[in-house]
Design an enzyme around this catalytic site. Structure first.
Site, short mmCIF file in Angstrom:
data_model
loop_
_atom_site.label_atom_id
_atom_site.label_comp_id
_atom_site.label_asym_id
_atom_site.label_seq_id
_atom_site.Cartn_x
_atom_site.Cartn_y
_atom_site.Cartn_z
N MET A 182 37.25 40.02 43.19
CA MET A 182 38.64 40.39 42.88
C MET A 182 38.87 41.89 42.97
O MET A 182 40.01 42.36 42.86
CB MET A 182 39.00 39.93 41.47
CG MET A 182 39.04 38.41 41.34
SD MET A 182 39.81 37.92 39.79
CE MET A 182 41.52 38.43 40.04
N GLU A 183 37.81 42.65 43.11
CA GLU A 183 37.98 44.11 43.11
C GLU A 183 37.65 44.66 44.50
O GLU A 183 38.44 44.57 45.41
CB GLU A 183 37.15 44.72 41.98
CG GLU A 183 37.60 44.15 40.62
CD GLU A 183 36.93 44.79 39.40
OE1 GLU A 183 36.46 45.93 39.49
OE2 GLU A 183 36.91 44.12 38.34
#
Lengths: 335, 335
Positions: free
Chosen positions: B125-126
């Site tokens: 997600m990053e």
């Protein structure tokens, strides 16, 4: 060229200087001169705005996101990532030495850097803000207002002043002192024999007809694919989108070759990642020449001599938002 | 406190120094000391990696994207924007003074900065890369290999060396010399009467029980909503996710108040944008105190004295990728 050098070597230093002076007048690529900063406070203000993600709707994207000054003033992506991770339509050109271009954007639709700077801020695929919102944000921050008052004589920030300050900062982003420029200015040892051979090929096959001037490009618009068509899935029409003339279809501003070692991938669609491929494609499609491996290696070696001193500066500290600053909307209006 | 000050004023300079020395020992917030740099080359290497977007799969996101050193070491968003514009689960804490925290992340799941640094690189997600890919990228770049060889004795880059260099750079990101620290060290004029009144309220109602130490926070884990529950749609469980203990549900690392003026919006869900609101909520929910407007204004005035000297440094120039560098994948694997 060869003849001049031979004379220079044969006749000693005095004549050698003559030959070097000749390089400056005879070579079609000219050295890049360091920026002369006459308004340091305006440059500092422009630098802050350059790095300020609050000029985007998300609060995440700044000018530097796609023209990263740590990576040759480019994002090293085929096409850029915009608001909401939208895929940009065209390769982000480097900001370095962009003040030396005849116009801005690949299709030259902006006459100058100030006009260009207003584009991405309000482009829904890029920073996705608006000029009104950007002005509201900056105007809500007292330290910015103070700086604008000092630099522009009024604390009431306008989009013209925002884009002017950014453009004035951009004008400082030149890259003098490349090894090629040292050679142009008379230092024979600044480039190797192979690099000189590459430059001679570059000239003899005709690259320099378009890649000339201090930026080794940026001086004209040319068709992409003169001898052979350029195959791409990128729908960009080029200069025709600006002039409306069919003759300008697939005509783009010639990109600068300065710092080309740092600004991969190449061409308006960012389809080629290596200088070897890019050199091969250009020679074939633009000039009808099939270079052999050695020639390509030499040209690539020459191209790498065009990497100049990168702008170095202190990273700016941005003034904080206030309770009145319009808030970023990274994930739509719902917040 | 008031008594000590009165004595100091009444009895002259010698005694005044005594009172000031007492501040350093009696106050629960301690001054931040400047970073001592013992390995400047490692710091420089870590700074490059910190700014290098090639540690992300997209080639677009660097450590600095969400912990922006131009904006208080934070991104000033409720929760961060990750790969493919995914919405992060929790507010990005500031990197400033993070070396002074008892552990890293809101739930303390990383024991130290080095352990933390490996997280976002591989978090889908990053930055959405992997440790293997990140190492491959850095290893493909000769200038990086040279720097690693110099700093770590081996040109073969490892993820441990990457995260160590980043952590060592982060350790330099402290913010000494705030006005509050000047006052702690004896300069009575460094803060105003209102700011001192705010600090006295801050102490008397009990904020300092958690917001203490040099970072004015980061020394313990505490439940969010002690007296009254905190209402949020954010699903973060807090420290329970690490310890597995039900008693740790909704328990988070107490955030630093250093530079809190710059690190809006507030709390683990980034739901509050103003210090006035945040102060009101904390006083009510953690301490069962309803502060009046004047008290809130005073506390906010005090909080702004915690803004220290921001780290200033030259923006790094990153070494270019080579033909062998794995290419960024900003829009999936299709390219």
């Amino acid at each position: 060229m060869k003849k001049l050098l031979t004379i220079a070597i044969a006749t000693g230093f005095g004549f050698s200087m003559q030959a070097h002076a000749d390089r400056l007048s005879t070579e079609l690529i000219k050295p890049i001169e360091p920026a002369t900063i006459t308004e340091p406070e305006k440059v500092e203000l422009g630098k802050k705005l350059w790095f300020d993600p609050r000029l985007s709707m998300s609060g995440f994207i700044s000018c530097n996101s796609c023209h990263n000054l740590s990576t040759g003033g480019s994002d090293n992506l085929p096409t850029s990532i915009g608001h909401n991770w939208q895929q940009g339509p065209i390769n982000s050109p480097t900001v370095l030495n962009s003040s030396l271009s005849v116009a801005q954007f690949w299709d030259g639709r902006a006459a100058n850097l100030q006009e260009q700077a207003g584009g991405p801020i309000a482009n829904p695929m890029e920073m996705a803000s608006s000029h009104v919102l950007a002005v509201d944000v900056i105007n809500s921050i007292p330290q910015y207002r103070e700086e604008f008052a000092k630099v522009y004589g009024s604390a009431d920030v306008t989009i013209d002043n925002i884009t002017d300050a950014i453009a004035v900062f951009e004008e400082t982003l030149v890259t003098p002192n490349s090894r090629f420029d040292q050679w142009l200015k008379g230092d024979d040892k600044a480039i190797t024999e192979q690099e000189l051979a590459g430059y001679n090929t570059f000239k003899s096959i005709g690259c320099v007809a378009c890649h000339n001037g201090p930026a080794a490009g940026g001086t004209s618009f040319q068709r992409m694919g003169v001898v052979e068509p350029y195959q791409t899935s990128n729908p960009a029409e080029g200069r025709a989108a600006v002039t409306g003339k069919d003759a300008d279809r697939f005509t783009f501003k010639v990109p600068t070759l300065r710092n080309v070692e740092l600004t991969y991938p190449y061409f308006h669609d960012g389809a080629y990642w290596t200088l070897e491929e890019a050199t091969d494609v250009m020679a074939r499609l633009q000039l009808g020449r099939k270079l052999d491996e050695q020639e390509i290696d030499n040209v690539v070696a020459f191209l790498k001599t065009l990497t100049g001193d990168q702008p170095t500066f202190t990273m700016p500290i941005l003034p904080p938002s206030t309770n009145d600053t319009p808030r970023p909307q990274p994930f739509g209006i719902k917040q």
